[in-house]
Design a protein around this motif. Structure first.
Motif, PDB file in Angstrom:
ATOM      1  N   THR A 228      -9.174   2.223  -7.146  1.00  0.00           N
ATOM      2  CA  THR A 228      -9.259   1.237  -6.086  1.00  0.00           C
ATOM      3  C   THR A 228     -10.479   1.535  -5.226  1.00  0.00           C
TER       4      THR A 228
ATOM      5  N   GLU B 296       0.839  -1.193   0.000  1.00  0.00           N
ATOM      6  CA  GLU B 296       0.000   0.000   0.000  1.00  0.00           C
ATOM      7  C   GLU B 296       0.873   1.243   0.000  1.00  0.00           C
TER       8      GLU B 296
ATOM      9  N   ARG C  27      -1.162  -0.748  -3.947  1.00  0.00           N
ATOM     10  CA  ARG C  27      -2.449  -0.037  -3.958  1.00  0.00           C
ATOM     11  C   ARG C  27      -2.231   1.382  -3.451  1.00  0.00           C
TER      12      ARG C  27
ATOM     13  N   ASP D  56       1.827   1.035  -9.184  1.00  0.00           N
ATOM     14  CA  ASP D  56       0.767   0.057  -9.420  1.00  0.00           C
ATOM     15  C   ASP D  56       1.300  -1.171 -10.155  1.00  0.00           C
TER      16      ASP D  56
END
Length: 447
Positions: A359, A184, A402, A397
Motif C-alpha cells: 500500500t 484500516e 488496508r 486484505d
C-alpha cells in the motif's frame, strides 16, 4: 473511609495507567506457552484468549472468543467510538509464538524475566509486546472514560505463525461481520526505531510484505541396495537441486516501497543509494540490515530434508521443504525461476501459499503515526519499508482492509531487533514498552 471516585478508585488513590501495567500484561502473556508447531500438537492459544477476554471485560467490553479447533482460540471485541458513522480501525495481534528451546536461552523463554532493562521471553517482540501495549492502552482509556474518535475492533488471534488458518483466516471466512465498517488496520513488525544520528531517528512502518510459497520438493528414484552402483538415486538428484536453489541469487527488483525507503534513507545519510549496490549501505544499518536486505529480491531458503530409513538402503524417494518469498508483482517470475533452477525431475507443490501486499505511505492514518511518534520523540521520522515475512494482514486484505505494521518501539541502537524475531534471547526494552503505550494512545486520538 475515603469516598470512591467516578472511576472506582478510593479518593486520593492514583489510577493505574497503561504505562504502569504494560510490563505485567506482557509478562503474563509470555508466561503462557502458546507455541505453534504448525499443527495441533502445541498447547494452543485458548488460555491466552481467555486472559485477554478477562482483561477486556474488566473495563466494560464484551469480548467474544472464537475457537476454530479445540484449543485454537481468538478473542475479538469492538469499542464504540465518538463517531460510529466513521470507518472503523482494526488493531490486531496474534497470541501464538514459535517454539523455543530453553537450553539455548539466557533466561527461560517462558519465564518473563526482567533483566538488564528488558523483558525476556518468547513473544517479547513477536508479538506479545504489541498485544500488551494494546491491552494497556485500551484499559487505560476505558477506565478513564476516553472514547476513541471512531470504532475500534480489537482482535487477538491464533495461528499466525503457521499462516493464520485457524485464526485470522478462519474469522475472515466465517465471521466477516466482526469487521463490518473496518477500512484500516495496524499490527506487528513496524513502528520500531533505527537511530541514524543524534538529530534523526527513523521509525520503520510496514506498508508492504512479501508473498509466500512454502513448498515441498519431491524426487522419485529407484530403491536399491546401498552397495550397488546406482545412477537413479533420489537423494543425489534432490540434493543437487536444493543446492542450486539455496545458492541462487535472485535479481534485485525495485518495488515502490523499496524506492520510497531508499529515498528517505539516502536523504538521512546524505547520499543517493543504488539498490544494485547495497552492501556498503546495509553494513551501516545494524539491526535492520537483515530486514531491508531481504526486501531487495525474491528468496527461497531450503529448511528441511527427508529421505531414507537405513544406511544400506537407497530410498525410492527424497523430499525437501523450502520457504519461498516473492516481492509484490513478481510472483510469476519467482515461480518460473524456481522451475528453471530445480529442473524437470523435481516435483514442486505448495504447502502454504499467500499473496504479497503493498500500500502507499500516505493518508490521515500515516499522518497520525508521524504525529504520535514525534510527540514522544522529537527527532522521529516515519518511513515505509517492506517486511520480508507475512502477517495476518494478508487475510484482512480480503475484506478490503488496508494494513500497516505499527507497533511503536523506541529501541537502543545496539539492539539487534531483527535478530529477535524467532531467535534466541528474544527481549524487549521495558522503556520501549512504555514508549509504545504513549505513542499508541496519541495515535488513537489522532486517527
Amino acid at each position: 473511609m475515603s469516598e470512591p471516585t467516578t472511576d472506582g478508585r478510593a479518593d486520593g488513590a492514583r489510577a493505574v495507567s497503561g504505562e504502569d501495567e504494560v510490563v505485567d500484561l506482557c509478562r503474563d502473556l509470555i508466561r503462557m506457552d502458546t507455541s505453534n508447531y504448525g499443527d495441533h500438537s502445541g498447547p494452543g492459544e485458548r488460555k491466552a484468549a481467555e486472559y485477554v477476554a478477562e482483561k477486556l471485560a474488566e473495563v466494560g467490553l464484551e469480548p467474544r472468543i472464537f475457537e476454530s479447533h479445540p484449543g485454537r482460540a481468538s478473542t475479538v471485541a469492538r469499542i464504540e467510538g465518538e463517531d460510529p458513522s466513521r470507518p472503523a480501525l482494526l488493531i490486531h495481534g496474534h497470541t501464538d509464538v514459535v517454539p523455543a528451546n530453553a537450553q539455548d536461552w539466557t533466561h527461560h523463554p517462558f519465564s518473563g524475566e526482567v533483566a538488564d532493562g528488558c523483558l525476556w521471553g518468547r513473544g517479547a517482540v513477536d508479538m506479545k509486546d504489541m498485544d500488551a501495549m494494546t491491552l494497556a492502552v485500551v484499559r487505560d482509556r476505558l477506565r478513564s472514560g476516553r472514547k476513541p474518535p471512531r470504532d475500534i475492533v480489537l482482535a487477538f488471534l491464533a495461528d499466525e505463525e503457521a499462516g493464520g488458518t485457524y485464526g485470522a483466516r478462519y474469522l475472515v471466512d466465517n465471521h466477516p461481520d466482526l469487521f463490518e465498517g473496518v477500512t484500516e488496520a495496524i499490527s506487528e513488525v513496524g513502528g520500531f526505531s533505527f537511530t541514524v544520528n543524534e538529530q534523526l531517528r527513523l521509525y520503520l512502518v510496514e506498508t508492504a510484505q512479501k508473498g509466500m510459497h512454502w513448498m515441498k520438493l519431491t524426487v522419485d528414484g529407484s530403491a536399491g541396495h546401498g552397495s550397488m552402483i546406482h545412477k537413479d538415486n533420489a537423494i543425489t538428484e534432490l540434493s543437487e537441486a536444493v543446492g542450486r536453489l539455496g545458492r541462487h541469487k535472485f535479481p534485485v527488483r525495485v518495488t515502490k516501497t523499496l524506492r520510497h525507503f531508499l529515498d528517505e534513507l539516502g536523504d538521512a545519510l546524505g547520499t543517493e543509494l543504488d539498490p544494485e549496490n547495497m552492501e556498503d549501505t546495509l553494513a551501516k544499518l545494524g539491526g535492520i540490515a537483515k530486514l531491508i536486505g531481504a526486501s531487495l529480491q525474491n528468496t527461497a531458503n531450503p529448511t528441511q530434508l527427508g529421505a531414507g530409513y537405513k544406511v544400506n538402503v537407497i530410498p525410492g524417494q527424497a523430499t525437501a521443504h523450502v520457504d519461498g518469498r516473492f516481492l509484490p508483482g513478481y510472483e510469476e517470475e519467482f515461480l518460473a525461476d524456481l522451475d528453471r533452477i530445480l529442473g524437470p525431475n523435481v516435483k514442486r507443490e505448495d504447502v502454504h501459499a499467500d499473496k504479497a501486499l503493498e500500500t502507499t505511505f500516505d493518508g490521515a492514518l500515516v499522518d497520525a503515526m508521524q504525529m504520535a511518534l514525534q510527540a514522544e520523540d522529537p527527532i522521529a521520522r516515519a518511513v515505509p519499508y517492506m517486511l520480508s515475512a507475512g502477517t495476518d494482514a494478508k487475510s484482512f486484505d480480503d475484506l478490503g482492509i488496508r494494513g500497516f505494521g505499527f507497533a511503536p518501539l523506541k529501541l537502543p541502537p545496539e539492539l539487534d531487533f531483527a535478530g529477535m524475531f524467532h531467535g534466541v534471547d528474544e527481549r524487549v526494552p521495558v522503556d520501549g514498552l512504555k514508549f509504545g503505550v504513549r505513542v499508541l494512545d496519541r495515535f488513537i486520538d489522532a486517527s
